[in-house]
Write an enzyme that holds these catalytic residues in place. Structure first.
Site, PDB file in Angstrom:
ATOM      1  N   ASN A  99     -18.735  11.853   3.646  1.00 17.67           N
ATOM      2  CA  ASN A  99     -18.433  10.716   4.520  1.00 17.67           C
ATOM      3  C   ASN A  99     -19.562   9.708   4.324  1.00 17.67           C
ATOM      4  OD1 ASN A  99     -18.010   8.925   6.590  1.00 17.67           O
ATOM      5  ND2 ASN A  99     -18.460  10.375   8.241  1.00 17.67           N
ATOM      6  N   TRP A 100     -19.270   8.670   3.554  1.00 18.84           N
ATOM      7  CA  TRP A 100     -20.335   7.728   3.188  1.00 18.84           C
ATOM      8  C   TRP A 100     -20.717   6.803   4.350  1.00 18.84           C
ATOM      9  CZ3 TRP A 100     -19.012   5.600  -2.425  1.00 18.84           C
ATOM     10  CH2 TRP A 100     -19.037   6.676  -3.328  1.00 18.84           C
ATOM     11  N   LYS A 101     -19.897   6.788   5.386  1.00 16.95           N
ATOM     12  CA  LYS A 101     -20.124   5.871   6.522  1.00 16.95           C
ATOM     13  C   LYS A 101     -20.277   4.435   5.992  1.00 16.95           C
ATOM     14  CE  LYS A 101     -21.894   9.780   9.038  1.00 16.95           C
ATOM     15  NZ  LYS A 101     -22.711  10.306  10.117  1.00 16.95           N
ATOM     16  N   HIS A 145     -13.826  10.698  14.088  1.00 17.35           N
ATOM     17  CA  HIS A 145     -15.258  10.964  13.894  1.00 17.35           C
ATOM     18  C   HIS A 145     -15.999  10.580  15.179  1.00 17.35           C
ATOM     19  CE1 HIS A 145     -19.382  10.606  12.538  1.00 17.35           C
ATOM     20  NE2 HIS A 145     -19.038  11.440  11.569  1.00 17.35           N
ATOM     21  N   GLU A 204     -18.607   9.023  15.723  1.00 19.84           N
ATOM     22  CA  GLU A 204     -19.074   7.633  15.802  1.00 19.84           C
ATOM     23  C   GLU A 204     -17.933   6.698  16.214  1.00 19.84           C
ATOM     24  OE1 GLU A 204     -20.928   7.632  11.917  1.00 19.84           O
ATOM     25  OE2 GLU A 204     -22.359   9.081  12.716  1.00 19.84           O
ATOM     26  N   GLU A 209     -17.941  19.086  14.300  1.00 23.57           N
ATOM     27  CA  GLU A 209     -19.221  18.406  14.137  1.00 23.57           C
ATOM     28  C   GLU A 209     -19.889  18.255  15.499  1.00 23.57           C
ATOM     29  OE1 GLU A 209     -19.257  15.842  10.331  1.00 23.57           O
ATOM     30  OE2 GLU A 209     -18.302  14.656  11.875  1.00 23.57           O
ATOM     31  N   GLY A 240     -26.668  13.537  11.660  1.00 22.15           N
ATOM     32  CA  GLY A 240     -27.708  12.584  11.267  1.00 22.15           C
ATOM     33  C   GLY A 240     -29.056  12.836  11.920  1.00 22.15           C
ATOM     34  N   SER A 248     -25.775  17.400   9.572  1.00 21.70           N
ATOM     35  CA  SER A 248     -27.028  17.689   8.854  1.00 21.70           C
ATOM     36  C   SER A 248     -26.915  18.830   7.845  1.00 21.70           C
ATOM     37  CB  SER A 248     -28.158  17.948   9.851  1.00 21.70           C
ATOM     38  OG  SER A 248     -28.379  16.797  10.649  1.00 21.70           O
ATOM     39  N   GLY A 294     -22.510  13.799   5.675  1.00 22.58           N
ATOM     40  CA  GLY A 294     -22.905  12.398   5.770  1.00 22.58           C
ATOM     41  C   GLY A 294     -24.043  12.104   4.806  1.00 22.58           C
ATOM     42  N   GLY A 295     -25.262  12.054   5.325  1.00 23.17           N
ATOM     43  CA  GLY A 295     -26.437  11.659   4.540  1.00 23.17           C
ATOM     44  C   GLY A 295     -26.547  12.301   3.161  1.00 23.17           C
TER      45      GLY A 295
HETATM   46  P1  PGA Z   1     -24.710  14.037   8.541  1.00 26.10           P
HETATM   47  O1  PGA Z   1     -23.310  13.417   9.018  1.00 26.10           O
HETATM   48  O2  PGA Z   1     -24.400  15.016   7.436  1.00 26.10           O
HETATM   49  O3  PGA Z   1     -25.514  12.864   8.065  1.00 26.10           O
HETATM   50  O4  PGA Z   1     -25.303  14.708   9.727  1.00 26.10           O
HETATM   51  C1  PGA Z   1     -22.157  14.198   9.105  1.00 26.10           C
HETATM   52  C2  PGA Z   1     -21.000  13.366   9.588  1.00 26.10           C
HETATM   53  O5  PGA Z   1     -21.198  12.500  10.447  1.00 26.10           O
HETATM   54  O6  PGA Z   1     -19.852  13.550   9.139  1.00 26.10           O
END
Ligand code: PGA
Length: 249
Positions: A9-11, A95, A97, A167, A173, A212, A233-234
């Protein structure tokens, strides 16, 4: 055996140049990933580029969101038909967010889930609790409420053609991963909820862990019996890390 799935997930990250080099890096060593299906979800504007870069590979792609509506006067929104046009296989819905920063309710997320399936794409339904909710002992209540919104609208059979991503919001993050056992407990709870309605669907549905995940902790998470891969994500923004997570599947 459920197929392991690792989704990046590149956001709101990337550029034409950065995407090209990231995808080239992934493609170069994709044969090192033996057991996981790999997918990336870039921002909408890069779907065309990503389709071109990935079209002859085993790597899938998808989007991070979709409108619950079909078309028309909805400035700034993206319709599911557009995602079909660009060859998406997956669409992330709900998600945390989107839920917390853009006010998406359980009901809206369920509508988006339905819209994705109506076009034959696969929704990746995100669920997970806030830190306060975990500390208050409400993790299962929250996850069940988020899952039930989809079950109420779409029914149990719909989950067979979907992916669920657990999640915990406090792990996204933050560098603070759930322990493999903490994650496994919630995954088992989710599968148990589904199993109470349909054991076959419960056995088939992939439940990913997100929050994470990196190249060093993926293996111990993915060996848990109800964890079928990750939503990343990251660490999905670095080819080497993303591949290391794929190798852990
Ligand atoms: P993260 O994000 O791996 O940076 O914690 C995961 C996500 O939000 O899907």
């Amino acid at each position: 055996m459920r197929q392991s799935l690792v989704v990046g997930n590149w956001k709101m990250n990337g550029s034409i140049e950065a995407n090209r080099s990231l995808i080239e890096g992934i493609k170069q060593n994709i044969t090192s990933v033996k057991n996981s299906e790999m997918a990336v979800c870039p921002p909408f504007v890069y779907l065309h580029q990503i389709r071109e870069l990935l079209k002859d590979t085993s790597i899938s792609w998808g989007s991070q969101n979709v409108s619950q509506r079909d078309s028309g006067a909805f400035t700034g929104e993206i319709a599911i038909s557009m995602l079909v046009d660009f060859g998406c296989k997956y669409v992330i819905v709900g998600h945390s967010e989107r839920r917390s920063l853009y006010g998406e309710s359980d009901e809206l997320v369920a509508e988006k889930f339905a819209k994705v399936q109506s076009a034959g794409l696969i929704p990746i339904l995100c669920v997970g609790e806030l830190l306060e909710e975990r500390e208050a002992g409400n993790t299962e209540t929250v996850v069940k409420r988020q899952l039930d919104a989809v079950l109420n609208l779409q029914g149990i059979a719909s989950l067979e053609k979907s992916v669920i991503a657990y999640e915990p919001v406090w792990a996204i993050g933050t560098g603070k991963t759930a322990t493999p056992q903490q994650a496994q407990d919630v995954h088992a709870f989710i599968r148990g909820q589904i199993s109470a309605l349909d054991a076959e669907v419960a056995n088939k549905v992939q439940i990913l862990y997100g929050g994470s995940v990196n190249g060093s902790n993926a293996k111990e998470l993915f060996t848990m019996s109800d964890i079928d891969g990750g939503l990343i994500g990251g660490a999905s923004l670095k080819a080497e890390d993303f591949l290391a997570i794929g190798q852990a599947g």
